[in-house]
Structure formats: structure tokens, C-alpha cells
Design a protein around this motif. Structure first.
Motif, PDB file in Angstrom:
ATOM      1  N   MET A   1       0.855  -1.206   0.000  1.00 27.72           N
ATOM      2  CA  MET A   1       0.000   0.000   0.000  1.00 27.72           C
ATOM      3  C   MET A   1       0.887   1.251   0.000  1.00 27.72           C
ATOM      4  SD  MET A   1      -3.012   1.094   2.683  1.00 27.72           S
ATOM      5  CE  MET A   1      -3.976  -0.357   2.276  1.00 27.72           C
ATOM      6  N   THR A   2       0.518   2.229  -0.828  1.00 29.71           N
ATOM      7  CA  THR A   2       1.293   3.466  -0.925  1.00 29.71           C
ATOM      8  C   THR A   2       1.289   4.227   0.386  1.00 29.71           C
ATOM      9  OG1 THR A   2       0.774   3.675  -3.273  1.00 29.71           O
ATOM     10  CG2 THR A   2       1.510   5.654  -2.146  1.00 29.71           C
ATOM     11  N   ARG A   3       2.470   4.707   0.781  1.00 30.89           N
ATOM     12  CA  ARG A   3       2.604   5.567   1.949  1.00 30.89           C
ATOM     13  C   ARG A   3       2.962   6.967   1.474  1.00 30.89           C
ATOM     14  NH1 ARG A   3       6.887   3.226   5.974  1.00 30.89           N
ATOM     15  NH2 ARG A   3       8.131   3.191   4.056  1.00 30.89           N
ATOM     16  N   ALA A   4       2.293   7.974   2.006  1.00 27.04           N
ATOM     17  CA  ALA A   4       2.524   9.356   1.575  1.00 27.04           C
ATOM     18  C   ALA A   4       3.183  10.164   2.678  1.00 27.04           C
ATOM     19  CB  ALA A   4       1.216  10.006   1.165  1.00 27.04           C
ATOM     20  N   ALA A   5       4.273  10.823   2.331  1.00 27.99           N
ATOM     21  CA  ALA A   5       4.918  11.793   3.208  1.00 27.99           C
ATOM     22  C   ALA A   5       4.629  13.167   2.625  1.00 27.99           C
ATOM     23  CB  ALA A   5       6.413  11.543   3.286  1.00 27.99           C
ATOM     24  N   VAL A   6       3.753  13.903   3.280  1.00 29.37           N
ATOM     25  CA  VAL A   6       3.303  15.208   2.788  1.00 29.37           C
ATOM     26  C   VAL A   6       4.056  16.301   3.552  1.00 29.37           C
ATOM     27  CG1 VAL A   6       1.315  16.696   2.388  1.00 29.37           C
ATOM     28  CG2 VAL A   6       1.035  14.202   2.318  1.00 29.37           C
ATOM     29  N   PHE A   7       4.645  17.223   2.812  1.00 25.61           N
ATOM     30  CA  PHE A   7       5.440  18.274   3.431  1.00 25.61           C
ATOM     31  C   PHE A   7       4.884  19.658   3.091  1.00 25.61           C
ATOM     32  CE2 PHE A   7       8.363  14.756   3.334  1.00 25.61           C
ATOM     33  CZ  PHE A   7       9.159  14.911   4.461  1.00 25.61           C
ATOM     34  N   ASP A   8       4.713  20.464   4.125  1.00 30.68           N
ATOM     35  CA  ASP A   8       4.548  21.901   3.933  1.00 30.68           C
ATOM     36  C   ASP A   8       5.893  22.424   3.415  1.00 30.68           C
ATOM     37  OD1 ASP A   8       3.455  24.656   4.439  1.00 30.68           O
ATOM     38  OD2 ASP A   8       5.047  24.646   5.944  1.00 30.68           O
ATOM     39  N   VAL A   9       5.933  23.656   2.922  1.00 34.22           N
ATOM     40  CA  VAL A   9       7.174  24.186   2.348  1.00 34.22           C
ATOM     41  C   VAL A   9       7.725  25.362   3.141  1.00 34.22           C
ATOM     42  CG1 VAL A   9       8.261  25.125   0.280  1.00 34.22           C
ATOM     43  CG2 VAL A   9       6.502  23.360   0.066  1.00 34.22           C
ATOM     44  N   ASP A  10       6.984  26.477   3.207  1.00 27.64           N
ATOM     45  CA  ASP A  10       7.467  27.666   3.924  1.00 27.64           C
ATOM     46  C   ASP A  10       7.672  27.349   5.398  1.00 27.64           C
ATOM     47  OD1 ASP A  10       7.552  29.993   2.039  1.00 27.64           O
ATOM     48  OD2 ASP A  10       5.467  29.420   1.715  1.00 27.64           O
ATOM     49  N   GLY A  11       8.876  27.594   5.887  1.00 32.32           N
ATOM     50  CA  GLY A  11       9.164  27.373   7.302  1.00 32.32           C
ATOM     51  C   GLY A  11       9.471  25.933   7.642  1.00 32.32           C
ATOM     52  N   THR A  12       9.160  25.018   6.727  1.00 32.71           N
ATOM     53  CA  THR A  12       9.396  23.591   6.931  1.00 32.71           C
ATOM     54  C   THR A  12      10.605  23.125   6.137  1.00 32.71           C
ATOM     55  OG1 THR A  12       7.035  23.193   7.315  1.00 32.71           O
ATOM     56  CG2 THR A  12       8.378  21.283   6.697  1.00 32.71           C
ATOM     57  N   LEU A  13      10.644  23.487   4.863  1.00 33.87           N
ATOM     58  CA  LEU A  13      11.756  23.122   3.987  1.00 33.87           C
ATOM     59  C   LEU A  13      12.578  24.328   3.534  1.00 33.87           C
ATOM     60  CD1 LEU A  13       9.842  20.550   1.737  1.00 33.87           C
ATOM     61  CD2 LEU A  13      11.343  20.036   3.676  1.00 33.87           C
ATOM     62  N   VAL A  14      11.961  25.508   3.524  1.00 31.22           N
ATOM     63  CA  VAL A  14      12.631  26.735   3.101  1.00 31.22           C
ATOM     64  C   VAL A  14      12.430  27.793   4.179  1.00 31.22           C
ATOM     65  CG1 VAL A  14      12.933  28.386   1.216  1.00 31.22           C
ATOM     66  CG2 VAL A  14      12.086  26.099   0.711  1.00 31.22           C
ATOM     67  N   ASP A  15      13.492  28.540   4.489  1.00 30.88           N
ATOM     68  CA  ASP A  15      13.507  29.462   5.628  1.00 30.88           C
ATOM     69  C   ASP A  15      12.912  30.820   5.240  1.00 30.88           C
ATOM     70  OD1 ASP A  15      14.006  30.436   8.148  1.00 30.88           O
ATOM     71  OD2 ASP A  15      16.168  30.650   7.869  1.00 30.88           O
ATOM     72  N   THR A  16      11.594  30.838   5.044  1.00 32.48           N
ATOM     73  CA  THR A  16      10.940  32.019   4.475  1.00 32.48           C
ATOM     74  C   THR A  16       9.913  32.688   5.386  1.00 32.48           C
ATOM     75  OG1 THR A  16       9.430  30.460   3.413  1.00 32.48           O
ATOM     76  CG2 THR A  16      11.230  31.313   2.071  1.00 32.48           C
ATOM     77  N   ASN A  17       9.628  32.106   6.530  1.00 26.10           N
ATOM     78  CA  ASN A  17       8.538  32.662   7.336  1.00 26.10           C
ATOM     79  C   ASN A  17       8.762  34.116   7.704  1.00 26.10           C
ATOM     80  OD1 ASN A  17       7.340  30.177   7.180  1.00 26.10           O
ATOM     81  ND2 ASN A  17       7.033  29.931   9.381  1.00 26.10           N
ATOM     82  N   HIS A  18       9.992  34.468   8.080  1.00 29.05           N
ATOM     83  CA  HIS A  18      10.214  35.842   8.497  1.00 29.05           C
ATOM     84  C   HIS A  18      10.264  36.801   7.311  1.00 29.05           C
ATOM     85  CE1 HIS A  18      11.157  33.719  12.216  1.00 29.05           C
ATOM     86  NE2 HIS A  18      10.789  34.838  12.802  1.00 29.05           N
ATOM     87  N   LEU A  19      10.603  36.291   6.124  1.00 21.52           N
ATOM     88  CA  LEU A  19      10.459  37.117   4.924  1.00 21.52           C
ATOM     89  C   LEU A  19       8.989  37.438   4.688  1.00 21.52           C
ATOM     90  CD1 LEU A  19      12.940  35.364   2.453  1.00 21.52           C
ATOM     91  CD2 LEU A  19      13.291  37.503   3.698  1.00 21.52           C
ATOM     92  N   HIS A  20       8.123  36.446   4.912  1.00 17.66           N
ATOM     93  CA  HIS A  20       6.681  36.690   4.777  1.00 17.66           C
ATOM     94  C   HIS A  20       6.197  37.697   5.817  1.00 17.66           C
ATOM     95  CE1 HIS A  20       5.395  34.060   1.590  1.00 17.66           C
ATOM     96  NE2 HIS A  20       6.026  33.025   2.117  1.00 17.66           N
ATOM     97  N   VAL A  21       6.713  37.596   7.030  1.00 15.07           N
ATOM     98  CA  VAL A  21       6.317  38.538   8.085  1.00 15.07           C
ATOM     99  C   VAL A  21       6.632  39.968   7.663  1.00 15.07           C
ATOM    100  CG1 VAL A  21       6.772  39.319  10.437  1.00 15.07           C
ATOM    101  CG2 VAL A  21       6.530  36.872   9.967  1.00 15.07           C
ATOM    102  N   VAL A  22       7.858  40.202   7.236  1.00 16.85           N
ATOM    103  CA  VAL A  22       8.285  41.558   6.885  1.00 16.85           C
ATOM    104  C   VAL A  22       7.529  42.081   5.670  1.00 16.85           C
ATOM    105  CG1 VAL A  22      10.229  42.946   6.067  1.00 16.85           C
ATOM    106  CG2 VAL A  22      10.566  41.311   7.930  1.00 16.85           C
ATOM    107  N   THR A  23       7.333  41.237   4.659  1.00 12.44           N
ATOM    108  CA  THR A  23       6.679  41.723   3.449  1.00 12.44           C
ATOM    109  C   THR A  23       5.174  41.902   3.639  1.00 12.44           C
ATOM    110  OG1 THR A  23       6.675  39.421   2.609  1.00 12.44           O
ATOM    111  CG2 THR A  23       8.443  40.872   1.865  1.00 12.44           C
TER     112      THR A  23
END
Length: 218
Positions: A1-23
Motif C-alpha cells: 500500500m502506498t505511503r505518503a509523506a506530505v510536506f509543507d514548504v514555507d518554514g518547513t523546507l525553506v527558511d521564508t517565514n520571516h520574509l513573509h512577516v516583513v513583506t
């Protein structure tokens, strides 16, 4: 049976959360709104429309929403050529893929922004599919982004794990019936992630990679 690993991106894989905060803060400031940065930070992870509604309330001038979103997109777009991946983000996706999981991204990003994020991660060879903002009617914390990711992977909820960094991620994953892993790399406290539904919490992608065998992805 297929197993899925689902990933968020911002803040999880790429360090962008604080860029989003400022912008986002600057977009609100330009439109005459005084929104504290700490409040913006807590809202990051919501789609644009939901973030604006969350921060400005239902009594705002909704005709201004599109202008706010466009201003944020233009400001954030200045960083597309240098978005910083979080340490071992790509290595984590490759290890999970090699362990037999189908890797899918679930993100509120789309278009050029999503392309820039995927370029930063540099692991397209192991990413099977992406559930973006263009694919769903409701973003996180609604379960639809995670459910769509599972459809793309062809995996049932009981054979899936969702990795994210915000309470919105954890709530979306819980509502979709999947196990949830929280990462502290987005700046949200461990206690908040656990309260929102995380089964386990790690410092960042590198910490999860180092602990993979004993994690929900083990």
C-alpha cells in the motif's frame, strides 16, 4: 500500500517565514494598517485571503484584499532568486523517498513563488506531486490541501504523515486524519504545535532527518 509523506514548504523546507512577516507587514503599512509583526508571524501559513481576514477582521474593506495580496506578492517576489533552504531539507526528502514513501508537497504557494521554493529545495527528482493553492478551494487549516495531496499520492490517510511548522498545518493534518510532525524552524513554540495536533516535534528538517528511524516516518 502506498505511503505518503506530505510536506509543507514555507518554514518547513525553506527558511521564508520571516520574509513573509516583513513583506506582509510592509504591505499592510503601505495600505494604512498598523499590524504588529508578532501577529503577522502567528498568521503565516494561512492563504492570503485567510491571512488578511484573520489579521484585519470581518469588518475590513474587503475591496482592499486583492491590493494587499498583490503588494505582498510583489515585495516577497524580490527574494525569489535567493530563498534559503533549511539545512538538510533536500536530503530529508531524498531519504524519505528512498525509504519507500511517496513525497508530496502541500503549500499555499503557487506559480512563480512555488517554482522559486522548489528551486531552493533542489529535490525535484524525488517530489512526486504538489498540492498548491491553485488546486483547492480552502487552504489550511481546512483539511483540503492535505486531502488533495493524498489523492495525488494515491495513499489513504492512515498511511500518511504530514510535516509542517505552524498550528495551521497541524490542524489541517489532524482534520485530514493523518499523523502530524511539527518542526520548530518556522518559529512557532513546541507547546503550540503539540496542542494543535502534532504527534512529534523536531527542531528542523536536519533534526528530523537525524531522528528519522524513531519518528512517525520511520
Amino acid at each position: 500500500m502506498t505511503r505518503a509523506a506530505v510536506f509543507d514548504v514555507d518554514g518547513t523546507l525553506v527558511d521564508t517565514n520571516h520574509l513573509h512577516v516583513v513583506t506582509w507587514w510592509e504591505a499592510f503599512r503601505q495600505a494604512g494598517h498598523r499590524v504588529p509583526m508578532h501577529a503577522v508571524h502567528r498568521a503565516v501559513g494561512l492563504g492570503s485571503d485567510d491571512l488578511i481576514a484573520h489579521l484585519l477582521g470581518d469588518d475590513r474593506d474587503e475591496d482592499q484584499d486583492a491590493e494587499l495580496s498583490a503588494a505582498h506578492k510583489a515585495l516577497y517576489g524580490q527574494y525569489f532568486d535567493r530563498l534559503p533552504p533549511l539545512r538538510d531539507a533536500g536530503a530529508l526528502l531524498r531519504r524519505v523517498h528512498d525509504a519507500g514513501w511517496t513525497v508530496v508537497l502541500a503549500t499555499s504557494a503557487s506559480g512563480a513563488e512555488l517554482s522559486a521554493l522548489r528551486s531552493a529545495i533542489d529535490a525535484d527528482d524525488v517530489i512526486a506531486a504538489t498540492a498548491s493553492a491553485d488546486d483547492v478551494e480552502q487552504g489550511k487549516p481546512a483539511p483540503e490541501p492535505v486531502e488533495h495531496a493524498l489523492e495525488l499520492a494515491g495513499a489513504p490517510a492512515e498511511q500518511a504523515v504530514f510535516v509542517g511548522d505552524t498550528v495551521w498545518d497541524m490542524r489541517a493534518g489532524r482534520r485530514a486524519g493523518v499523523r502530524c510532525v511539527g518542526l520548530l524552524s518556522g518559529g512557532i513554540p513546541r507547546a503550540d504545535l503539540l496542542e494543535a495536533g502534532a504527534d512529534a516535534v523536531y527542531a528542523d528538517a536536519a533534526d528530523l532527518l537525524a531522528s528519522l528511524s524513531t519518528s512517525p516516518l520511520g
